[in-house]
Design an enzyme around this catalytic site. Structure first.
Site, mmCIF file in Angstrom:
data_model
loop_
_atom_site.group_PDB
_atom_site.id
_atom_site.type_symbol
_atom_site.label_atom_id
_atom_site.label_comp_id
_atom_site.label_asym_id
_atom_site.label_seq_id
_atom_site.Cartn_x
_atom_site.Cartn_y
_atom_site.Cartn_z
ATOM 1 N N PRO A 2 0.763 -1.228 0.000
ATOM 2 C CA PRO A 2 0.000 0.000 0.000
ATOM 3 C C PRO A 2 0.799 1.286 0.000
ATOM 4 C CG PRO A 2 0.020 -0.997 2.203
ATOM 5 C CD PRO A 2 1.116 -1.573 1.393
ATOM 6 N N GLU A 3 1.080 1.826 -1.155
ATOM 7 C CA GLU A 3 1.409 3.243 -1.252
ATOM 8 C C GLU A 3 0.242 3.871 -1.994
ATOM 9 O OE1 GLU A 3 5.404 4.384 -2.328
ATOM 10 O OE2 GLU A 3 6.204 2.454 -1.690
ATOM 11 N N ARG A 110 0.036 -9.172 8.551
ATOM 12 C CA ARG A 110 0.784 -8.644 9.692
ATOM 13 C C ARG A 110 -0.100 -7.955 10.716
ATOM 14 N NH1 ARG A 110 6.209 -5.737 7.697
ATOM 15 N NH2 ARG A 110 6.505 -5.521 9.932
ATOM 16 N N ARG A 147 14.509 21.996 5.882
ATOM 17 C CA ARG A 147 14.878 20.611 6.223
ATOM 18 C C ARG A 147 16.208 20.218 5.620
ATOM 19 N NH1 ARG A 147 9.916 18.058 8.226
ATOM 20 N NH2 ARG A 147 8.199 19.437 7.666
#
Length: 262
Positions: A2-3, A110, A147
DNA sequence: CGCGACCTGCAT
DNA sequence: ATGCAGGTCGCG
């Protein structure tokens, strides 16, 4: 799996099954899931009508007629399954049954997925969705200006941009020919524009691929799926260089050090 | 910031 | 047996 592209397809399935229908039951079949969705919450969903299923980043939101929001996050290994009659597969953790008898099952070996009733405003910490047309390179520049973390790590931060995960972060940087180790703030605006285009191209290509090979688990579906991800030591398809693997923020990054900028 | 925790299954 | 996995949170 899942992205963003995988979740987009999953949300489309959930939408087709659930929108306009009324939930007749929600069953939770794993103790870890019960923490996020206690029996009381699960019960309270009976009789709720699903108005819409939306995706933001990697999260799915079932908008309910009462105004509540059933949030689903697949984390590492979640997916929707549309089970036929008979016993459910062993990794099914949550089952949502609709008033036409259809069932939407959260399949997650999982059991790290999260299904919960979330308060309105949850997700305010999410940045703009990677495929949101309103997102510009300027927004990205602003979010990254302070950042100094490596650009690959910044792309994984959902507060910066929502929907990119470990695979497509590497893939998009390869496409944009950007070294994943470069401090985010040091990337010039023009290169950020390239990066944003590369992100969209990467995610859209993955989406199309998903649709094309929907439901199949064939070698054909996997062939050439990734340019660099999980290809350590293999040849870069663009320049023939060797693909490297490094660890950043405790996760694997793959890149070609020959054609991905200095 | 990096790292363990959350869970389980899979490859080595 | 060990280590790794497409995600995120919370800790030091």
């Amino acid at each position: 799996m899942p992205e963003l592209p995988e979740v987009e397809l999953a949300a489309a399935i959930a939408r087709r099954v659930a929108v306009g229908r009324t939930i007749t039951s929600v069953t939770v079949r794993h103790p870890a899931q019960r923490r996020a969705l206690p029996a009381r919450d699960a019960r309270s969903l009976r009789g709720e009508r699903v108005i819409a299923v939306e995706r933001r980043g990697k999260a799915q939101h079932f908008r309910l007629a009462s105004g509540r929001d059933l949030c689903v996050h697949f984390r590492m290994t979640g997916d929707w399954l549309l089970p036929g009659p008979g016993p459910l597969p062993p990794a099914v953790r949550v089952v949502i049954t609709l008033d036409d008898g259809a069932r939407l099952a959260l399949d997650d070996p999982r059991a790290l997925s999260v299904v919960s009733l979330c308060a309105p405003g949850t997700g305010a910490s999410l940045g703009p969705d990677a495929l949101d047309p309103a997102l510009t390179a300027g927004h990205l520049a602003q979010a990254l200006a302070s950042r100094r973390i490596p650009i690959k790590v910044a792309l994984l931060n959902q507060a910066v941009i929502a929907g990119i995960g470990n695979i497509y972060a590497s893939e998009a940087l390869w496409r944009a020919r950007i070294d994943p180790r470069i401090p985010a703030k040091r990337i010039p605006p023009a290169r950020l524009a390239d990066l944003l285009r590369a992100i969209r191209a990467t995610l859209n290509a993955a989406l199309r691929r998903q649709e094309r090979y929907f439901g199949q688990n064939s070698a054909a579906a996997d062939a050439g799926r990734f340019a660099v991800y999980d290809r350590e030591g293999e040849r870069c398809r663009r320049c023939g260089g060797r693909i490297k693997r490094i660890t950043q923020a405790a996760r694997s990054t793959y890149f070609c050090d020959k054609c991905q900028g200095r």
